[in-house]
Motif scaffolding. Structure first.
Motif, PDB file in Angstrom:
ATOM      1  N   TYR A   1      -6.932 -11.660  -3.946  1.00 26.52           N
ATOM      2  CA  TYR A   1      -7.814 -10.634  -4.502  1.00 26.52           C
ATOM      3  C   TYR A   1      -7.654  -9.311  -3.747  1.00 26.52           C
ATOM      4  O   TYR A   1      -7.585  -8.243  -4.365  1.00 26.52           O
ATOM      5  N   MET A   2      -7.581  -9.382  -2.431  1.00 26.55           N
ATOM      6  CA  MET A   2      -7.444  -8.159  -1.632  1.00 26.55           C
ATOM      7  C   MET A   2      -6.144  -7.429  -1.946  1.00 26.55           C
ATOM      8  O   MET A   2      -6.098  -6.201  -1.946  1.00 26.55           O
ATOM      9  N   GLY A   3      -5.080  -8.153  -2.230  1.00 22.08           N
ATOM     10  CA  GLY A   3      -3.793  -7.519  -2.515  1.00 22.08           C
ATOM     11  C   GLY A   3      -3.555  -7.198  -3.969  1.00 22.08           C
ATOM     12  O   GLY A   3      -2.830  -6.265  -4.298  1.00 22.08           O
TER      13      GLY A   3
ATOM     14  N   ALA B   1     -16.804 -15.143  -1.845  1.00 20.87           N
ATOM     15  CA  ALA B   1     -16.834 -13.711  -1.507  1.00 20.87           C
ATOM     16  C   ALA B   1     -18.016 -13.049  -2.210  1.00 20.87           C
ATOM     17  O   ALA B   1     -18.116 -13.106  -3.436  1.00 20.87           O
TER      18      ALA B   1
ATOM     19  N   ILE C   1      -9.016 -15.125  -1.490  1.00 26.50           N
ATOM     20  CA  ILE C   1      -9.484 -13.816  -1.018  1.00 26.50           C
ATOM     21  C   ILE C   1      -8.287 -12.917  -0.711  1.00 26.50           C
ATOM     22  O   ILE C   1      -8.278 -11.734  -1.063  1.00 26.50           O
ATOM     23  N   ARG C   2      -7.268 -13.461  -0.074  1.00 24.27           N
ATOM     24  CA  ARG C   2      -6.055 -12.675   0.216  1.00 24.27           C
ATOM     25  C   ARG C   2      -5.408 -12.191  -1.073  1.00 24.27           C
ATOM     26  O   ARG C   2      -4.940 -11.051  -1.165  1.00 24.27           O
TER      27      ARG C   2
ATOM     28  N   THR D   1       0.809  -1.219   0.000  1.00 28.97           N
ATOM     29  CA  THR D   1       0.000   0.000   0.000  1.00 28.97           C
ATOM     30  C   THR D   1       0.844   1.272   0.000  1.00 28.97           C
ATOM     31  O   THR D   1       0.343   2.338  -0.320  1.00 28.97           O
TER      32      THR D   1
ATOM     33  N   PRO E   1       0.246 -10.884  -2.654  1.00 27.03           N
ATOM     34  CA  PRO E   1      -0.900 -11.416  -3.381  1.00 27.03           C
ATOM     35  C   PRO E   1      -0.547 -12.553  -4.335  1.00 27.03           C
ATOM     36  O   PRO E   1      -1.322 -13.495  -4.494  1.00 27.03           O
TER      37      PRO E   1
END
Length: 190
Positions: A163-165, A186, A160-161, A14, A136
């Motif tokens: 996708y989130m990253g 999700a 999911i991890r 980020t 990711p």
């Protein structure tokens, strides 16, 4: 022939910094202390000596080329070259950025030839290396491996991890079945 995610593609955190797995560098990644790991900081970080680091770079460059050929035979040869590079790395290998970089490529080789159980073991070891947790690309592969082994709950967690990253783009060159499965886990994905 299956197209895969570009092995050299950089995913950033980020703050815009590349994850450690994309850095084949000679810097120490972590300092271990009684089972705890912290990111090393400052200019006083230990570095891998020029030699063996130049040998590691050479072997990994050769292995990357072999991996990109995309055949089963070239992937097996790539794995051997990465393993040789890892053997050259000073111990403990999980204290170096280069160790995680190399191990992630070795896991990619297992994934590409369908050796999912070996890949699962290797990726479990990889989680002790700098930059692996939250990465990711690594979570994508872990999710796909779990999916292939029928471990669907774990697959969903890892996908999911990923996708989130990495967003939906991380699935772009992958078999659509992984993203389709993620959509069942999700809510709200298109």
């Amino acid at each position: 022939m299956q197209k895969y995610l570009d092995i050299t593609k950089i995913y950033c955190d980020t703050e815009g910094e590349p994850f450690s797995y994309v850095l084949l560098d000679n810097r120490q990644g972590v300092e271990a202390g009684r089972g705890n790991y912290t990111i090393s900081t400052g200019k006083t970080q230990a570095t891998i000596p020029e030699e063996p680091f130049s040998s590691i770079q050479s072997l990994c460059s050769k292995a990357d080329s072999l991996l990109e050929e995309g055949t089963r035979e070239s992937t097996i040869h790539a794995f051997r070259a990465y393993a040789e590079a890892l053997d050259i790395l000073p111990e403990p290998t999980n204290s170096w950025h280069a160790g995680g970089w190399i191990l992630s490529r070795m896991g990619e080789c297992y994934f590409r030839v369908g050796s999912f159980e070996q890949a699962q073991d290797l990726y479990a070891d990889l989680m002790w290396y700098p930059g692996a947790i939250g990465n990711p690309w690594i979570h994508l592969r872990k999710g796909q491996i779990n999916f292939e082994l029928g471990e669907m709950e774990r697959a969903g967690d890892e996908l999911i991890r990923a996708y989130m990253g990495g967003g939906k783009d991380i699935f772009a060159l992958e078999d659509p079945k992984y993203y389709e499965y993620l959509k069942t886990v999700a809510q709200g994905l298109e």
